[in-house]
Each structure stands twice: as structure tokens, then as C-alpha cells.
Write a protein that holds these residues in place. Structure first.
Motif, PDB file in Angstrom:
ATOM      1  N   SER A 114       0.829  -1.211   0.000  1.00  0.00           N
ATOM      2  CA  SER A 114       0.000   0.000   0.000  1.00  0.00           C
ATOM      3  C   SER A 114       0.867   1.265   0.000  1.00  0.00           C
ATOM      4  N   LEU A 115       2.168   1.096   0.176  1.00  0.00           N
ATOM      5  CA  LEU A 115       3.087   2.242   0.222  1.00  0.00           C
ATOM      6  C   LEU A 115       3.561   2.592  -1.181  1.00  0.00           C
ATOM      7  N   GLU A 151       8.599   4.938  -0.214  1.00  0.00           N
ATOM      8  CA  GLU A 151       8.302   4.625   1.185  1.00  0.00           C
ATOM      9  C   GLU A 151       8.627   3.162   1.479  1.00  0.00           C
ATOM     10  N   ARG A 159       5.768   8.861   6.770  1.00  0.00           N
ATOM     11  CA  ARG A 159       4.577   8.620   5.950  1.00  0.00           C
ATOM     12  C   ARG A 159       4.320   7.123   5.799  1.00  0.00           C
ATOM     13  N   SER A 204       3.000   5.686   9.053  1.00  0.00           N
ATOM     14  CA  SER A 204       1.611   6.112   9.240  1.00  0.00           C
ATOM     15  C   SER A 204       0.662   5.269   8.389  1.00  0.00           C
ATOM     16  N   LYS A 205       1.017   5.048   7.129  1.00  0.00           N
ATOM     17  CA  LYS A 205       0.182   4.232   6.241  1.00  0.00           C
ATOM     18  C   LYS A 205       0.122   2.786   6.724  1.00  0.00           C
ATOM     19  N   LYS A 223      -2.241   2.484   9.675  1.00  0.00           N
ATOM     20  CA  LYS A 223      -3.643   2.534   9.237  1.00  0.00           C
ATOM     21  C   LYS A 223      -4.053   1.251   8.536  1.00  0.00           C
ATOM     22  N   GLU A 224      -3.139   0.663   7.780  1.00  0.00           N
ATOM     23  CA  GLU A 224      -3.435  -0.561   7.042  1.00  0.00           C
ATOM     24  C   GLU A 224      -3.526  -1.765   7.984  1.00  0.00           C
TER      25      GLU A 224
END
Length: 190
Positions: free
Chosen positions: A136-137, A141, A175, A178-179, A182-183
Motif C-alpha cells: 500500500s506504500l 516509502e 509517511r 503512518s500508512k 492505518k493498514e
């Protein structure tokens, strides 16, 4: 220094410097209170006053009269030290809020990121969820997170390898983390 017999002593000089600083310290109390009041918004007034007082003493020791007035130098020096303190405290409080741990609970006061860098995760042990979350990055990232947490490289080395600044790698890392949070933990507010 004066010589007494074969012994050297700077007692008189130290006493004179101590008395001179005491006069300066008393004269600059309003400035210290003003700077602490304006800068230290974290509610740690006594600690901030201690830091300001020590900074004033350091300024007194480092002052060079050839470069300007002591008042201006002392104000800049104390203000800089207070801003540094506030920044460190703010970062600590944010980290404490995120982890829910105090400095004592963190073990030796080391950041969690440092512990991971000292003990990188073998790529074979990455769970399916983490591998899925890594997709998802963005590519940058993902490379950054893998380099830091799987390969165990420090930020400076990753920056060198990517040909970018340390700050850029730090941004990619934050970043990416953080992603990933959330994932991996969609029901939690971070």
C-alpha cells in the motif's frame, strides 16, 4: 593564576568570576522569566527556569566581548536553549502518547526505532499482513521502510543510497509508518 610555593591556585580568580556571575544572574532574572513564560508552554516552568539559568551561565562562559553586547548574546543563547528543550519535550510527549510508555518503561530510554535497527527483522519472518501492507506504500516509502526495519540500515545510510537528504528519508519513513499503521490497525485512531 597565582603561585603559592610550588602550588598554583586560581581560587581568587574563581571567587571573582563567581561573584561577577551572581550579579549578572540577578540582573538577568527578568529576562529569564520573560523567555521561559513566552517559550515554555508545556507547563514545566521550574525545569525551564533551571535550563534558562544554566544557559545563562553557559552564555557567560562563552561570551566574547569583541563580538557584541552580552545582553543580546545572552538573550539569543538562552532562547535557543529553551527552544531546543521545548522541541525535545514535545517529541517525547508525542512518542509517549503514541506508545503509552514513559521513559522508565522504554527500558534504557532508547527509541523503538533504534531497537528495531539493532535487531532487524529477517525478510522470511515478515507476516503476510505486513507484506500486503507494504504494497500500500509508494515505492520510495517501501524501499525506505524495508531498508530501515528489515535490513537494519540507519537513516543516513538510506539517504546516501537513495541520493536524497536525511530529512527526505525521514519524511518517507514517517509517511510509510503512518500508512502501515492505518493498514494494519484500521480500527485504531493514530
Amino acid at each position: 593564576m597565582k603561585k603559592i610555593g610550588s602550588m598554583e591556585t586560581g581560587h581568587d580568580e574563581r571567587e571573582g568570576a563567581k561573584e561577577a556571575f551572581e550579579v549578572i544572574f540577578k540582573a538577568y532574572q527578568p529576562l529569564l522569566r520573560h523567555l521561559v513564560h513566552r517559550i515554555s508552554y508545556l507547563g514545566e516552568w521550574e525545569e525551564a527556569m533551571s535550563i534558562a539559568s544554566i544557559a545563562l551561565y553557559d552564555a557567560y562562559l562563552r561570551f566574547d566581548p569583541k563580538k557584541g553586547s552580552f545582553g543580546a548574546f545572552a538573550k539569543r543563547y538562552v532562547r535557543g536553549r529553551l527552544l531546543h528543550y521545548v522541541g525535545k519535550e514535545k517529541k517525547y510527549r508525542e512518542r509517549q502518547q503514541w506508545t503509552g510508555k514513559s521513559r522508565e518503561e522504554d527500558g534504557e530510554g532508547r527509541k523503538i526505532e533504534n531497537l528495531v535497527q539493532e535487531n532487524p527483522i529477517p525478510a522470511a519472518e515478515l507476516s503476510l499482513d505486513i507484506k500486503k501492507a507494504l504494497h500500500s506504500l509508494t515505492e520510495k516509502e517501501r524501499r525506505c521502510i524495508v531498508a530501515i526495519y528489515v535490513e537494519g540500515l540507519p537513516l543516513a545510510r538510506v539517504a546516501e543510497r537513495e541520493g536524497v537528504s536525511h530529512a527526505t528519508v525521514s519524511t518517507w519513513k514517517m509517511r510509510g509508518l503512518s500508512k502501515l499503521k492505518k493498514e494494519l490497525f484500521p480500527r485504531h485512531d493514530f
